[in-house]
Scaffold this active site. Structure first.
Site, PDB file in Angstrom:
ATOM      1  N   VAL A  12       1.180  -1.407  -0.219  1.00 33.23           N
ATOM      2  CA  VAL A  12       0.295   0.627   0.178  1.00 33.23           C
ATOM      3  C   VAL A  12       0.785   0.795   0.000  1.00 33.23           C
ATOM      4  O   VAL A  12       0.918   2.036  -1.012  1.00 33.23           O
ATOM      5  CB  VAL A  12      -0.597  -0.041   1.256  1.00 33.23           C
ATOM      6  CG1 VAL A  12      -1.805   1.148   1.348  1.00 33.23           C
ATOM      7  CG2 VAL A  12      -1.927  -1.632   0.872  1.00 33.23           C
ATOM      8  N   ARG A  97     -11.235   2.605  13.209  1.00 28.22           N
ATOM      9  CA  ARG A  97     -12.187   2.582  11.659  1.00 28.22           C
ATOM     10  C   ARG A  97     -13.100   2.472  12.737  1.00 28.22           C
ATOM     11  O   ARG A  97     -14.078   4.088  12.849  1.00 28.22           O
ATOM     12  CB  ARG A  97     -12.637   1.573  11.076  1.00 28.22           C
ATOM     13  CG  ARG A  97     -10.744   1.863   9.664  1.00 28.22           C
ATOM     14  CD  ARG A  97     -11.241   0.694   8.953  1.00 28.22           C
ATOM     15  NE  ARG A  97     -10.148   0.099   8.230  1.00 28.22           N
ATOM     16  CZ  ARG A  97      -9.991  -0.782   7.724  1.00 28.22           C
ATOM     17  NH1 ARG A  97     -10.109  -1.833   7.733  1.00 28.22           N
ATOM     18  NH2 ARG A  97      -8.975  -0.698   7.130  1.00 28.22           N
ATOM     19  N   CYS A 126     -10.657  -1.987   2.443  1.00 28.46           N
ATOM     20  CA  CYS A 126     -11.204  -1.985   1.323  1.00 28.46           C
ATOM     21  C   CYS A 126     -12.001  -2.251   0.420  1.00 28.46           C
ATOM     22  O   CYS A 126     -12.714  -1.673  -0.057  1.00 28.46           O
ATOM     23  CB  CYS A 126      -9.998  -2.855   0.306  1.00 28.46           C
ATOM     24  SG  CYS A 126      -9.557  -4.116   1.446  1.00 28.46           S
ATOM     25  N   GLN A 153     -11.438 -11.382  -3.517  1.00 30.61           N
ATOM     26  CA  GLN A 153     -11.097 -10.172  -3.194  1.00 30.61           C
ATOM     27  C   GLN A 153      -9.916 -11.015  -3.102  1.00 30.61           C
ATOM     28  O   GLN A 153      -8.773 -12.001  -3.122  1.00 30.61           O
ATOM     29  CB  GLN A 153     -11.007 -10.821  -1.572  1.00 30.61           C
ATOM     30  CG  GLN A 153     -11.625  -9.781  -0.957  1.00 30.61           C
ATOM     31  CD  GLN A 153     -11.834  -9.746  -0.176  1.00 30.61           C
ATOM     32  OE1 GLN A 153     -13.058  -9.114   0.598  1.00 30.61           O
ATOM     33  NE2 GLN A 153     -11.096  -8.643   0.779  1.00 30.61           N
ATOM     34  N   LYS A 206     -16.407  -6.082   9.402  1.00 28.41           N
ATOM     35  CA  LYS A 206     -15.348  -5.055   8.789  1.00 28.41           C
ATOM     36  C   LYS A 206     -16.919  -4.026   7.800  1.00 28.41           C
ATOM     37  O   LYS A 206     -17.432  -3.308   8.201  1.00 28.41           O
ATOM     38  CB  LYS A 206     -14.460  -4.846   8.447  1.00 28.41           C
ATOM     39  CG  LYS A 206     -13.646  -5.239   9.420  1.00 28.41           C
ATOM     40  CD  LYS A 206     -12.095  -4.843   8.675  1.00 28.41           C
ATOM     41  CE  LYS A 206     -11.183  -5.175   9.175  1.00 28.41           C
ATOM     42  NZ  LYS A 206      -9.978  -5.788   8.730  1.00 28.41           N
ATOM     43  N   HIS A 235     -10.278  -6.350  -6.600  1.00 29.03           N
ATOM     44  CA  HIS A 235     -11.225  -7.018  -4.867  1.00 29.03           C
ATOM     45  C   HIS A 235     -12.538  -7.012  -6.786  1.00 29.03           C
ATOM     46  O   HIS A 235     -12.654  -5.250  -7.196  1.00 29.03           O
ATOM     47  CB  HIS A 235     -11.273  -6.275  -4.160  1.00 29.03           C
ATOM     48  CG  HIS A 235     -10.337  -6.278  -3.003  1.00 29.03           C
ATOM     49  ND1 HIS A 235      -9.760  -6.891  -3.035  1.00 29.03           N
ATOM     50  CD2 HIS A 235     -10.777  -5.614  -2.204  1.00 29.03           C
ATOM     51  CE1 HIS A 235      -8.522  -7.577  -2.030  1.00 29.03           C
ATOM     52  NE2 HIS A 235      -9.553  -6.303  -0.840  1.00 29.03           N
TER      53      HIS A 235
HETATM   54  N1  LIG Z   1      -3.070  -4.581   0.719  1.00 30.06           N
HETATM   55  C1  LIG Z   1      -4.102  -3.813   0.652  1.00 30.06           C
HETATM   56  O1  LIG Z   1      -5.461  -3.564  -0.219  1.00 30.06           O
HETATM   57  C2  LIG Z   1      -5.020  -2.650   1.945  1.00 30.06           C
HETATM   58  C3  LIG Z   1      -6.135  -2.137   1.263  1.00 30.06           C
HETATM   59  C4  LIG Z   1      -6.502  -0.972   2.773  1.00 30.06           C
HETATM   60  C5  LIG Z   1      -5.836  -1.248   3.709  1.00 30.06           C
HETATM   61  N2  LIG Z   1      -4.144  -2.155   3.796  1.00 30.06           N
HETATM   62  C6  LIG Z   1      -3.813  -2.159   5.199  1.00 30.06           C
HETATM   63  O2  LIG Z   1      -2.690  -1.084   5.418  1.00 30.06           O
HETATM   64  C7  LIG Z   1      -1.625  -1.735   5.878  1.00 30.06           C
HETATM   65  C8  LIG Z   1      -0.002  -1.851   5.168  1.00 30.06           C
HETATM   66  O3  LIG Z   1      -0.343  -2.997   3.798  1.00 30.06           O
HETATM   67  P1  LIG Z   1       0.270  -3.848   3.433  1.00 30.06           P
HETATM   68  O4  LIG Z   1      -0.276  -4.441   2.391  1.00 30.06           O
HETATM   69  O5  LIG Z   1       1.167  -3.027   2.114  1.00 30.06           O
HETATM   70  O6  LIG Z   1       1.308  -4.511   4.124  1.00 30.06           O
HETATM   71  P2  LIG Z   1       2.595  -5.183   3.735  1.00 30.06           P
HETATM   72  O7  LIG Z   1       2.953  -4.768   2.353  1.00 30.06           O
HETATM   73  O8  LIG Z   1       3.100  -6.620   4.609  1.00 30.06           O
HETATM   74  O9  LIG Z   1       3.923  -3.544   4.265  1.00 30.06           O
HETATM   75  C9  LIG Z   1       3.774  -3.528   5.895  1.00 30.06           C
HETATM   76  C10 LIG Z   1       4.180  -1.827   5.890  1.00 30.06           C
HETATM   77  O10 LIG Z   1       4.080  -1.963   7.195  1.00 30.06           O
HETATM   78  C11 LIG Z   1       5.681  -1.635   7.834  1.00 30.06           C
HETATM   79  N3  LIG Z   1       5.955  -1.920   9.237  1.00 30.06           N
HETATM   80  C12 LIG Z   1       6.259  -2.838   9.574  1.00 30.06           C
HETATM   81  N4  LIG Z   1       6.413  -2.277  11.398  1.00 30.06           N
HETATM   82  C13 LIG Z   1       6.487  -1.062  10.783  1.00 30.06           C
HETATM   83  C14 LIG Z   1       6.926  -0.592  12.112  1.00 30.06           C
HETATM   84  N5  LIG Z   1       6.857  -1.122  13.862  1.00 30.06           N
HETATM   85  N6  LIG Z   1       7.376   0.873  12.368  1.00 30.06           N
HETATM   86  C15 LIG Z   1       7.317   1.531  10.855  1.00 30.06           C
HETATM   87  N7  LIG Z   1       6.168   0.626   9.662  1.00 30.06           N
HETATM   88  C16 LIG Z   1       6.237  -0.950   9.847  1.00 30.06           C
HETATM   89  C17 LIG Z   1       6.836  -2.940   6.642  1.00 30.06           C
HETATM   90  O11 LIG Z   1       8.355  -2.109   6.834  1.00 30.06           O
HETATM   91  P3  LIG Z   1       9.215  -3.249   6.219  1.00 30.06           P
HETATM   92  O12 LIG Z   1       9.522  -3.219   4.525  1.00 30.06           O
HETATM   93  O13 LIG Z   1      10.298  -2.622   6.514  1.00 30.06           O
HETATM   94  O14 LIG Z   1       8.856  -4.463   6.678  1.00 30.06           O
HETATM   95  C18 LIG Z   1       6.341  -1.847   5.689  1.00 30.06           C
HETATM   96  O15 LIG Z   1       6.620  -0.702   4.907  1.00 30.06           O
HETATM   97  C19 LIG Z   1      -2.337  -3.390   6.548  1.00 30.06           C
HETATM   98  O16 LIG Z   1      -2.676  -2.064   7.795  1.00 30.06           O
HETATM   99  C20 LIG Z   1      -3.383  -3.678   5.734  1.00 30.06           C
HETATM  100  O17 LIG Z   1      -4.494  -3.408   6.737  1.00 30.06           O
HETATM  101  C21 LIG Z   1      -4.392  -2.609   3.048  1.00 30.06           C
END
Ligand SMILES: NC(=O)c1ccc[n+]([C@@H]2O[C@H](COP(=O)([O-])OP(=O)(O)OC[C@H]3O[C@@H](n4cnc5c(N)ncnc54)[C@H](OP(=O)(O)O)[C@@H]3O)[C@@H](O)[C@H]2O)c1
Length: 330
Positions: A12, A97, A126, A153, A206, A235
């Site tokens: 994201v 939320r 989402c 999804q 949700k 999705h």
């Molecule tokens: N994917 C979707 O469709 C979607 C949609 C809506 C909301 N979200 C939400 O967005 C968030 C991230 O999702 P994603 O899909 O992008 O996951 P992801 O690809 O696993 O990325 C996670 C990110 O969070 C960082 N992170 C982890 N622990 C951290 C910490 N302690 N301090 C600062 N940064 C940290 C990671 O950094 P590193 O690279 O250093 O590990 C990485 O940049 C989640 O809360 C998810 O629920 C996702």
């Protein structure tokens, strides 16, 4: 405007950087943040290399807005620290939320409720965002009574590791870390997020609770079955919606084709309907297969598709930031 992106190395987060660039958000300085293990890494923004910093350094740099996509636990811990420093947080996780003191915002529907006092603003789930963008204009005209939704999804909704699992399985490599309890390639999992005591998953609840909060109407009944499929573009949702009042399908199509952020793709004879392949990388929500449910009065069937990393996450968050900037709310 100085902008921090917390979770900038994730799926994201990378999309947020792209959307900020594409929409020409007036970024004077970008402050990318990730976990400790990524501090010092380089990310690319507007053709330049920018170094990932710790959250402490990001707070010290005093950005006006921090867009978070770093998981619920990180957000619960860090968002209040940013907010206390006067930085407005737009958070993509589920952490805030349903907190009654926080707004849950889809700009097309309720950005007008935002004020300078809102220091932590929640970006909805989402699957919920793409559904309410389509339902809200119909709700205004016909009154939504009950929604039955089944989702299909994308693995991108689970993050980078899930995309890696799908492609590893596809290439025959079984050694990659498993994100899902079963294979995802050539499979379908009726399971998104954790199971709750009522037999539903957290993702399903949700959709129930966030829909009521965003549309500002607790009487709307929602029941959901959320399903993971081996696709990456976005999705999809089969939505059955019962209204208080009767409608004309032609009027429904007209209302949707004029709605903000919605594109109607509905010409089945020419095989035109929304699909993850064509929604991928787009900011809009696509709707098609618009037809009356012939088994019950005042009821409509819809097929809704959006890129979950875009309107389901990054685009919605950046649109909130745009609204804050344009209305001097930060
Ligand atoms: N994917 C979707 O469709 C979607 C949609 C809506 C909301 N979200 C939400 O967005 C968030 C991230 O999702 P994603 O899909 O992008 O996951 P992801 O690809 O696993 O990325 C996670 C990110 O969070 C960082 N992170 C982890 N622990 C951290 C910490 N302690 N301090 C600062 N940064 C940290 C990671 O950094 P590193 O690279 O250093 O590990 C990485 O940049 C989640 O809360 C998810 O629920 C996702």
């Amino acid at each position: 405007m100085k902008i921090a992106v917390v979770g900038s190395t994730g799926l994201v987060g990378s999309e947020i950087l792209k959307v900020l660039e594409e929409r020409n958000f007036p970024v004077t300085e970008l402050i990318p943040v990730a976990s400790e293990r990524s501090v010092g890494k380089q990310i690319t923004f507007k053709g330049k290399q920018v170094t990932v910093v710790s959250f402490e350094d990001a707070i010290a740099a005093k950005p006006a807005i921090a867009i978070f996509s770093a998981g619920g636990g990180t957000s619960l811990k860090l968002a209040p620290l940013f907010a206390e420093a006067g930085i407005t947080v737009v958070d993509n996780s589920s952490a805030w939320r349903m907190d009654p003191t926080k707004k849950l915002v889809v700009p097309e529907i309720n950005a007008h409720t935002l004020t300078k006092e809102d220091k932590i603003i929640a970006n909805p789930n989402c699957s919920t965002i793409q559904m309410v963008v389509v339902l809200n204009p119909l709700h205004k005209k016909y009154g939504v009574k009950r929604v039955v939704v089944s989702t299909y999804q994308s693995v991108t909704g689970t993050g980078k590791a899930a995309v890696d699992q799908l492609f590893a399985e596809r290439s025959g490599d079984q050694s990659t870390q498993k994100v899902y309890p079963h294979p995802i390639d050539l499979n379908v999992l009726p399971h998104i997020d954790v199971f709750l005591d009522n037999g539903y998953t957290k993702e399903e609840m949700k959709m129930v609770n966030e829909t009521k909060k965003i549309m500002g109407d607790d009487t709307i009944q929602v029941t959901a079955t959320t399903v993971r499929i081996p696709t990456i573009g976005g999705h999809s949702e089969a939505v059955n919606v019962e209204f208080e009042n009767d409608f004309d399908v032609t009027d429904v199509t007209k209302i949707l084709s004029e709605a903000d952020g919605v594109i109607v793709q509905d010409d089945p004879k020419n095989y035109l309907y929304p699909m993850p392949l064509t929604a991928h990388g787009k900011d809009e929500v696509f709707v098609g297969r618009i037809r009356r449910d012939e088994s019950q009065g005042n009821t409509l069937n819809l097929w809704i598709v959006a890129d979950n990393l875009r309107k389901g996450a990054a685009t919605n968050a950046v649109q909130i930031a745009e609204y804050l900037a344009e209305n001097n709310l930060v």
